[in-house]
Design an enzyme around this catalytic site. Structure first.
Site, short mmCIF file in Angstrom:
data_model
loop_
_atom_site.label_atom_id
_atom_site.label_comp_id
_atom_site.label_asym_id
_atom_site.label_seq_id
_atom_site.Cartn_x
_atom_site.Cartn_y
_atom_site.Cartn_z
N SER A 95 27.30 4.52 36.64
CA SER A 95 28.38 5.48 36.93
C SER A 95 28.56 5.50 38.44
CB SER A 95 27.98 6.88 36.47
OG SER A 95 27.63 6.88 35.11
N LYS A 170 34.59 8.35 33.22
CA LYS A 170 33.22 8.90 33.30
C LYS A 170 33.19 10.16 34.18
CE LYS A 170 28.70 9.16 33.22
NZ LYS A 170 27.88 9.51 32.09
N LYS A 238 25.58 13.39 42.33
CA LYS A 238 26.25 12.14 42.73
C LYS A 238 27.59 12.00 41.99
CE LYS A 238 25.29 8.82 40.15
NZ LYS A 238 25.78 8.10 38.98
#
Ligand code: NAD
Length: 294
Positions: A95, A170, A238
Site C-alpha cells: 500500500s 486502497k 502511513k
C-alpha cells in the site's frame, strides 16, 4: 509459474506460502533473515538480493511497507530493475502513494518491465486464508494475464483503472476502516462509562445497521484489551498520510481523516505505534479515563 517475491513480513509470508500451495515455484528475498527462513522452510528458494530474484523469473511481486521501501527494492542498488529482463511483469501489492506507483511504472516501462499496482485489504487472517480483497491499477491486459496468480492469494481481484488506481482505492479503504474503528472505540467507551456491558452492546447491535466487518473484528479485541497486530497503528498512519497528500493534490479535503490521523499520532507518541489499529481504544481510554476492556 516461477515467481519472485520480495517482502516477507506479516502479509508477504502467508501470501508467498499460498502461491507455493497453488503450485508456483518461488524465489524470495527479504532483509530480515528470520522472515526469509520462514518462507524457504515452506519450499521457496532464497535469493541474496531483489535483483537476483528478478533475474530468474518472468513475474515479481513486492509486498513492502511504503513508497520509499518499494523505490529502494525496485530502483535501488541490487534492486529489481537491475536484474529483470525486458518483458518481466512487476506486481506491487504494497500500500503506497498512488503518485509513487505512477513514477515507478514509468521507470519500469523505460526498462521494458510491465508494472501494475495491486494492494490488498483483509489483513493477516485473510492473507493466511487466501481470501484477500485485491484492488488493481495499470494496463488491463497485464492485469488479466496475472489475475489467476492474484486469485491464489485473494478471493476477489478488481481492476480499478490506470496505474495508481489500485492504491487510490486502497486509500479509500483505509479511510473507511480507520473512521469505523474510531467510531467503535468511541461508542464502546461511552457504554462502558455509562455502566452498560460492552459485550452485551456488541451482541445487541452487530445484527443491525451498525454491524460491520470492522465491528466484528475490532470490538472483541477492544473488549479483551488485545492489541496484538494485525495491522499496526504506524502502517495506518502511513496510509492516512498518503491519503491526505493525495487528497490535497486533487483538492478533496479530508477533515475526518485528518482527525483520526492525529489520534493515531498521539498513540504513536505514547509508544503504541506497533499495536493493532484497534488500539484507537487506548486514545479514548486516555481522554475519558475509562478502558473498554478489563
Ligand atoms: P511488515 O513490516 O510486517 O513487512 C514488511 C517486510 O518488508 C519486512 O519483512 C521487511 O524486512 C521487508 N523489507 C523492507 N524493505 C525491504 C527491501 N528494500 N527489500 C527487501 N525486504 C524489505 O509489513 P506488512 O504488515 O506485511 O505490510 C506490507 C504492506 O501491506 C504494507 O504496505 C501494508 O500497509 C500493507 N497491508 C498490510 C496489512 C496488515 O494487516 N498487516 C493489511 C493490508 C495491507
Amino acid at each position: 509459474m516461477k515467481i519472485g517475491f520480495i517482502g516477507l513480513g506479516i502479509m508477504g509470508k502467508p501470501m508467498a506460502k499460498n502461491l507455493i500451495k497453488a503450485g508456483h515455484e518461488l524465489v524470495v528475498f527479504d532483509h530480515h533473515q528470520e522472515n526469509l527462513d520462514n518462507v524457504t522452510t515452506a519450499g521457496a528458494k532464497a535469493a541474496v538480493s531483489a535483483a537476483e530474484a528478478a533475474a530468474q523469473v518472468p513475474l515479481v511481486i513486492t509486498m513492502l511497507p511504503n513508497s520509499p521501501h518499494v523505490k529502494t527494492a525496485v530502483l535501488g542498488e541490487k534492486g529489481i530493475l537491475e536484474g529483470a529482463k525486458p518483458g518481466t511483469i512487476l506486481i506491487d501489492m504494497s500500500s503506497i502513494a498512488p503518485l509513487a506507483s505512477q513514477e515507478l511504472e514509468k521507470a519500469c516501462a523505460a526498462k521494458g518491465v510491465k508494472m501494475i499496482d495491486a494492494p490488498v485489504s483483509g489483513g493477516e487472517p485473510k492473507a493466511i486464508d487466501g481470501t484477500l480483497a485485491i484492488m488493481a491499477g495499470g494496463d488491463l491486459k497485464v492485469f488479466e494475464e496475472v489475475k489467476p496468480v492474484l486469485l491464489a492469494m485473494g478471493s476477489t481481484a478488481v481492476y480499478c483503472g490506470a496505474i495508481g488506481a489500485g492504491n487510490t482505492t486502497k486509500l479509500a479503504n483505509q479511510i473507511v476502516v480507520g473512521l469505523n474503528i474510531a467510531a467503535v472505540a468511541e461508542a464502546f467507551t461511552l457504554v462502558k462509562k455509562a455502566g452498560v456491558d460492552p459485550q452485551l452492546v456488541f451482541e445487541a447491535i452487530r445484527g443491525g445497521l451498525a454491524g460491520s466487518t470492522v465491528l466484528n473484528a475490532k470490538a472483541p479485541m477492544m473488549i479483551e484489551s488485545n492489541f496484538k497486530p494485525g495491522f499496526r497503528i504506524d502502517l495506518h498512519i502511513k496510509d492516512l498520510a498518503n491519503a491526505l497528500d493525495t487528497a490535497h493534490g486533487v483538492g478533496s479535503p479530508l477533515p475526518l481523516t485528518a482527525l483520526i490521523r492525529e489520534m493515531m499520532e498521539t498513540l504513536h507518541a505514547d509508544g503504541f505505534g506497533q499495536d493493532d489499529h484497534s488500539a484507537l481504544a487506548r486514545y479514548y481510554a486516555k481522554v475519558s479515563g475509562t478502558k473498554i476492556g478489563k
